[in-house]
Design an enzyme around this catalytic site. Structure first.
Site, PDB file in Angstrom:
ATOM      1  N   CYS B  79       0.846  -1.317  -0.065  1.00 20.76           N
ATOM      2  CA  CYS B  79       0.066   0.068   0.112  1.00 20.76           C
ATOM      3  C   CYS B  79       0.724   1.425   0.105  1.00 20.76           C
ATOM      4  CB  CYS B  79      -0.927  -0.220   1.293  1.00 20.76           C
ATOM      5  SG  CYS B  79      -2.313   1.168   0.940  1.00 20.76           S
ATOM      6  N   HIS B 180      -3.463  -5.127   0.479  1.00 23.79           N
ATOM      7  CA  HIS B 180      -2.943  -5.723   1.947  1.00 23.79           C
ATOM      8  C   HIS B 180      -3.050  -7.123   1.959  1.00 23.79           C
ATOM      9  CE1 HIS B 180      -2.635  -1.965   4.316  1.00 23.79           C
ATOM     10  NE2 HIS B 180      -3.386  -1.353   3.339  1.00 23.79           N
ATOM     11  N   GLU B 182      -1.641  -9.229   4.144  1.00 26.56           N
ATOM     12  CA  GLU B 182      -1.663  -9.699   5.248  1.00 26.56           C
ATOM     13  C   GLU B 182      -3.319  -9.615   5.746  1.00 26.56           C
ATOM     14  OE1 GLU B 182      -0.962  -6.881   4.610  1.00 26.56           O
ATOM     15  OE2 GLU B 182      -1.024  -5.307   5.964  1.00 26.56           O
TER      16      GLU B 182
END
Lengths: 267, 201
Positions: B79, B180, B182
């Site tokens: 990001c 993202h 994660e």
């Protein structure tokens, strides 16, 4: 393709346990927020929202530990709200693994906290939660609506829906947007707990007044209520508690229903 | 294997650290590049604003980012971390890391901004990060700016939010995702593993 509509289970947490709507099913695991978070995440929830309804200073450590535990087991975004009064409260939540922090009463009392948080953590972290209720005592300067039984406006309530503020919800949503909120979590007090569906009038009015994403909350009793709010407003996400706690076919089943009704969802 | 996450000071890096550790990596959090680079890889996380993030590097490090990573340490920018790879961003006035030619521009206001939620990936070409990732996989975005690389060759996947959004870029030892990983469920996990596999080489 395009962005999907987000389906968000909400967990009300008290003293580190989930308290709503779970006690008569699967007693063994039902009250543990970490296990439920993992279950909903595995079932395809797009995000999770935790509302700490204890919100006393003594419980801050419990909440911090809970946030860490949840962050360790899921790999979808999650928001934590409830009793956030200061930048430090928010920081505590975000640095322990939450992706977004929900602020409600704290933002009404001190609107600049929205800007401070957006500057520190980025506006995507800041979810302004607005609890709104119809008020038929109209006054100048509010956005008026009429559904056939007299004019009314939407008043912002705080302290878990107990105290009116005199603030117009539509104006407050716009102001939150301009102060730096990344998202609005909009709960209809009129609809909440009815299981009769989301408040379309309120949701549509707020969605059309702001440029940021809005999450509809309050009143969902079945997946068709989600279909309804997505078809009748440009709302971005639907939050629900009971439907997931009780529904035997889970988040995935709800999302399949939505897909069958042509609502874009992640499946 | 040991990797480092650079912490700009405000970022919530818990979930990124957690996802790397779950994938078997040892993770150090660093706040300066004035340390010996004993790492197999570096991650620039994705929370915060452009200028404060760039300033935090300048403020705490005598050595520059490029001195630290050279042309060998694999770097995953997520990001904001990916946006920092470019020359500049409309989010700020500070220069970027300038390791990939191009700039970062604001998303058009014809759609809701931030672009927040799950969107699908259109894979444009094969790349290291995308190994084993299916076309139209859902990933989680939350951003208000997008990369505009000088050359489209660095874009390996894109998404659409009113306009084409470069979603994955790869250039030399620099890998970036606008979303993202994660926070992107199982498909995100694949990409984290792919990056760690590069770090092992």
């Amino acid at each position: 393709m395009t962005l999907t509509k987000r389906i968000i289970p909400c967990l009300d947490v008290k003293d580190g346990r989930v308290v709503k709507g779970l006690h008569f099913e699967s007693i063994k695991d039902a009250g543990d927020p970490v296990e439920l978070a993992q279950k909903y995440s595995d079932e395809g929830a797009d995000e999770l929202v935790f509302l700490d309804i204890t919100a006393s200073d003594e419980q801050r450590k419990t909440l911090k530990d809970l946030v860490r535990a949840v962050a360790s087991v899921i790999n979808i975004p999650f928001t934590v709200g409830g009793g956030v009064k200061s930048v430090d409260d928010a920081r505590n939540i975000l640095l322990n693994g939450a992706d977004k922090v929900g602020i409600n009463t704290g933002a009404i009392n001190n609107p600049t906290i929205i800007t401070e948080l957006a500057d520190l953590f980025g506006r995507q972290c800041v979810v302004v939660a607005i609890d709104a209720k119809r008020n038929y005592l109209t006054k100048p300067g509010v956005t008026l609506f009429d559904e056939g039984n007299g004019q009314f406006w939407f008043e912002v309530f705080i302290f878990g829906g107990k105290k009116g503020t005199g603030l117009d919800a539509i104006s407050w949503a716009k102001k939150s947007n301009s102060l730096g909120a990344g998202e609005i979590l909009l709960t209809s007090i009129d609809a909440d707990g009815t299981k009769n569906g989301y408040d379309v009038t309120l949701t549509k009015a707020v969605v059309d007044s702001v440029s940021i994403p809005v999450i509809a909350s309050g009143g969902c009793g079945e997946s068709s209520h989600m279909v309804d709010i997505f078809k009748k407003s440009d709302v971005d996400a639907a939050l629900a508690a009971t439907i997931f706690h009780y529904n035997t076919y889970g988040v995935n089943g709800v999302k399949k229903d939505l897909r069958d009704k042509s609502i874009p969802v992640r499946l | 294997m040991k990797v480092a996450i650079f912490d700009y000071g405000a970022g919530n890096i818990f979930s990124l650290k957690n996802s790397l550790e779950s994938a078997g990596a040892t993770v150090d959090v660093i706040t300066s590049f004035d340390v010996e680079n004993t790492y197999s890889g570096l991650l620039l996380p994705g929370v915060g604003n452009f200028d404060p993030a760039m300033n935090s590097i300048a403020k705490h490090s005598k050595l520059s980012f490029t001195d630290f990573v050279g042309n060998s340490t694999p770097v995953l920018g997520i990001c904001l971390g990916m946006e920092m790879f470019f020359e500049k961003s409309q989010e700020g006035v500070e220069p970027g890391l300038n390791v990939i030619p191009g700039e970062v521009i604001v998303l058009p206001n014809t759609m809701k901004v931030p672009h927040m939620g799950w969107n699908s990936l259109q894979i444009k070409k094969s790349g290291v990060i995308l190994e084993g990732v299916d076309e139209n996989s859902w990933v989680y975005f939350v951003h208000s700016y997008r990369a505009k690389p000088f050359s489209d060759d660095v874009i390996t996947a894109q998404s659409f939010h009113g306009i084409s959004v470069p979603a994955v870029v790869e250039s030399g030892n620099f890998y970036g995702t606008q979303f993202h990983p994660e926070k992107s469920g199982d498909v995100g996990k694949i990409m984290i593993n792919n990056f760690l596999n590069v770090c092992k080489r």
